[in-house]
Write an enzyme that holds these catalytic residues in place. Structure first.
Site: not given
Length: 781
Positions: A188, A466
């Site tokens: 780059e 339950s």
């Protein structure tokens, strides 16, 4: 004469005009210089404001639970290997990078990753794990040449929070591989360490190309210019923006050294998209694409990431694999041409596949758990403090293995039941919690485990049926003068009249009745009539007080008889609160998905309190747990006995009216597992707790290693024999735990009197709901 006069006049004006022009030029230059200085100062202030302050709104990083390898755990050779693999360590023939391990006869050599743990940062360590008789017996640090008793493993990043649609993991420059930096600069900006922020040759080349094209088509940007563009400027391509970019690059390069600029660039660069969220920085990109830290990826993977800088979308390895492969090989070719690698290595690397993991998911992998964690953060810290967590490290309680096992159990079982019952609308949820610490290990909010939708584990409030019963029996057993496990309870149909409502006639699920049944058998068989009789005897207020003390303090519990059979709605998360207290023998600990939180500097800002508060008698909780073990041994969950009898599990099934909801809570030696199975539209499932939710729990047990439930009784509890009728019999093979509240000797005595509803001659218990009945004396049975 006129001509001569004009010439003289002109010659006189020329010096004056020159002086005027020079004065104007001087003023213009001075003004331009002043404006440039002021504008440069403004740009310098802009740059310093960001670079010296908080450059990014860093997301809070959420990690899985901290795990250690300890000699004290008596781990087998294969168990240690599995732990390393579960934590994404790699078995290799040579230990070269963090996360590598290799096998050597009776030992394992591992390069432990460095990590900033909540209490302190720890560097990478080379360790040799020695085994004797297949058990871990010695841990040697090969650098310090010392032995240690344990070592911690770096947790896995599982989510990122509060990031303004940008995710990044900012790390120091020294933590980036030198090879990555050299490859980036080569590709780059080869003159990065030589120029002053801009590269005139590159700019001239780009300018000529743009003039020829009549528009901006090419850039000659340096790394510094790219950083300026990303941090300070818009994405538009105009001459004005380009001028600002160049000027700010000069200022940035003058103000900060190259390493600071490079570090910021490495953490800022955009490298992809995760849904709506941008992936920034090489460290996060490495984890996103390869599932590993930037310090652990291979050279060809480095080349791919560097190549993607030019165009993360164009070179996306999932969407455009051929483009990505060609771009990676171009970078590798550059490295060959500049002698960073040799021809043989180039040939090897360029032939490799891309090596990316399955489509990356950094922050959306465990949505139900993360939703629960975010709710936890709001409760523990408050909304106003959550914003202060930017950049913090949140160490969660999630066990990655248990989370995966729970997800697979729910998905597999519910899908099978959808086909079997021809009911495609079935859904499921599951929560697994360490009841000794309150730490939630796994949360499954539904079948679609990868998508952040409706979290049934946290948000779905359904009737519990339950599941309410153990809290009622525990309330009774807290009064040992009246109730023990072998107390006979009336089991004949009853009718209860309540003001303003039709008569209530509870029935046993199987429609079977008897004169009486022992208290513990009533719970094991989940009988409704004995449960109602017990609840009415002790009083609804006392039952509700017990439930709120055990964790349902924020649950709306109606004070009506039907509450004794779970007629009200609770989420699986809240169900787990009560059962955590029960499993911990009455010691309540707040549930949590957050173990600790450290800020960016490593300072601890939150720590989960693991201390328990005793809220119900330990003796009563112990006896209730024993009765729940009977549920598995001979009651409604007895199908577990076939494969898991030796684990002595405790459990409780739950089914609501018309089988709309099915529940199961399982307790082993370490964890509670709360399971719900039903339909979002509250439709009928045609299943029970045993045939529905329990099947998910079975699937989970098949996938994991479960600790045996071995409960240590309180010193005030003794084991006493009983016969088949529940009478004390010290010679009997069947023994039950009894609370010796007054130092009793039970051998040879009969059990407690049979419990029947209150009669006319009896005084109703204080605060009992019998006070609100039309007829305080229920019909004779």
């Amino acid at each position: 004469m006129t001509s001569q006069h004009s010439a003289k006049k002109s010659s006189k004006n020329t010096p004056k005009n020159n002086r005027t022009f020079k004065g104007f030029l001087l003023k213009f230059s001075f003004t331009a210089l002043v404006l440039t200085i002021f504008y440069g100062g403004y740009l310098d202030w802009q740059i310093r404001s960001k670079m010296d302050g908080q450059i990014w709104h860093l997301p809070a990083e959420v990690y899985s639970r901290l795990e250690s390898v300890k000699i004290a755990d008596n781990l087998a050779f294969d168990e240690v290997i599995q732990i390393l693999l579960d934590n994404e360590y790699r078995q290799t023939t040579m230990v070269a990078a963090p996360g590598d391990f290799k096998l050597e006869d009776d030992s394992i050599v591992v390069l432990r990753r460095a990590f900033p743990f909540p209490d302190k940062a720890e560097p990478q360590r080379v360790l040799r794990l020695r085994f004797s008789h297949n058990k871990l017996s010695r841990i040697e640090d090969l650098v310090t040449v010392k032995t240690v008793d344990e070592f911690r493993l770096a947790p896995k990043l599982i989510a990122m929070l509060q990031s303004d649609n940008e995710d990044r993991l900012a790390i120091p420059l020294q933590n980036y591989p030198r090879l990555l930096i050299d490859t980036l600069i080569l590709t780059e900006d080869r003159r990065f360490y030589e120029h002053n922020g801009i590269n005139p040759v590159g700019i001239l080349r780009a300018l000529i190309a743009n003039i020829r094209a009549g528009q901006t088509v090419q850039g000659g940007s340096t790394l510094t210019q790219q950083l300026v563009k990303n941090l300070f400027l818009s994405r538009e391509r105009t001459i004005t923006r380009k001028a600002n970019e160049a000027l700010m690059s000069l200022v940035l390069d003058w103000r900060y050294d190259k390493n600071r600029i490079l570090e910021t660039y490495l953490n800022e660069i955009y490298l992809g998209q995760n849904g709506d969220t941008q992936i920034h920085g090489f460290e996060l990109a490495s984890q996103f694409y390869f599932g590993r830290s930037i310090r652990e990826i291979s050279l060809d993977q480095i080349a791919l990431l560097v190549g993607m800088v030019k165009g993360p979308s164009l070179y996306n390895p999932w969407r455009n694999p051929q483009n990505a492969l060609e771009r990676r090989n171009i970078v590798l070719r550059l490295m060959l041409e500049h002698k960073m690698i040799g021809d043989e290595l180039y040939q090897l690397l360029s032939q490799r596949p891309l090596g990316v993991q399955k489509k990356g998911q950094i922050s959306r992998k465990y949505p139900a758990f993360i939703q629960t964690l975010q709710a936890d953060l709001r409760r523990k810290l408050g909304e106003h403090k959550i914003s202060s967590l930017l950049g913090a490290r949140i160490f969660s309680t999630m066990d990655l293995k248990q989370q995966a096992q729970a997800e697979n159990a729910v998905g597999n079982t519910v899908s099978q039941l959808q086909l079997k019952m021809k009911n495609p609308h079935l859904e499921g949820a599951m929560i697994i919690t360490d009841y000794r610490t309150g730490e939630i290990r796994a949360v499954v909010g539904g079948l679609q485990t990868q998508y952040a939708g409706f979290n049934r584990a946290l948000m779905a409030k359904r009737q519990i049926g339950s599941l309410v019963k153990p809290s009622i029996y525990l309330t009774a057993l807290s009064n040992p003068e009246q109730f023990r496990l072998n107390t006979p309870i009336n089991n004949q149909p009853i009718t209860i009249n309540v003001k303003g409502s039709p008569p209530w006639q509870p029935r046993n699920y199987d429609k079977k009745y008897s004169d009486s049944v022992m208290l513990m058998d009533a719970l094991a068989r989940s009988l409704n009539i004995p449960t109602v009789n017990i609840g009415m005897k002790v009083g609804l207020s006392k039952v509700i007080d017990t439930q709120k003390a055990m964790g349902w303090d924020n649950v709306e519990i109606p004070k009506v008889p039907a509450m004794l059979l779970g007629s009200y709605t609770i989420s699986p998360y809240d169900v787990t609160k009560l059962y955590q207290t029960l499993a911990n023998q009455g010691g309540r600990i707040a549930l949590t998905t957050v173990d600790s939180i450290a800020d960016r500097q490593g300072n601890l800002i939150f720590q989960h309190d693991k201390s328990a508060k005793q809220v119900v008698p330990q003796e009563a909780a112990f006896q209730t747990l024993f009765a729940m073990q009977q549920t598995v041994e001979r009651g409604t969950a007895r199908s577990l006995q076939k494969d898991y009898a030796d684990l002595h599990l405790a459990g409780k099934t739950g089914t609501t009216n018309e089988s709309r909801d099915t529940w199961f809570v399982g307790i082993d030696g370490k964890n509670i597992s709360t399971v719900w199975l039903g339909r979002d539209d509250n439709g009928e499932t045609k299943l029970t707790g045993a045939s529905g939710a329990l099947q998910i729990y079975k699937d989970y047990l098949n996938r994991t290693n479960i600790e045996k439930l071995a409960i240590t009784p309180p010193t005030t509890v003794k084991w006493v024999g009983i016969n088949q009728y529940g009478d004390w019999d010290c010679e009997s093979y069947r023994t039950i735990p009894i609370w010796l509240n007054n130092g009793q000797n039970f051998c040879g005595e009969t059990s407690s009197p049979s419990l029947t509803p209150t009669t006319e001659t009896e005084t109703p218990p204080q605060e009992s709901l019998w006070d609100v009945l039309d007829n305080p004396n229920p019909p004779a049975q």
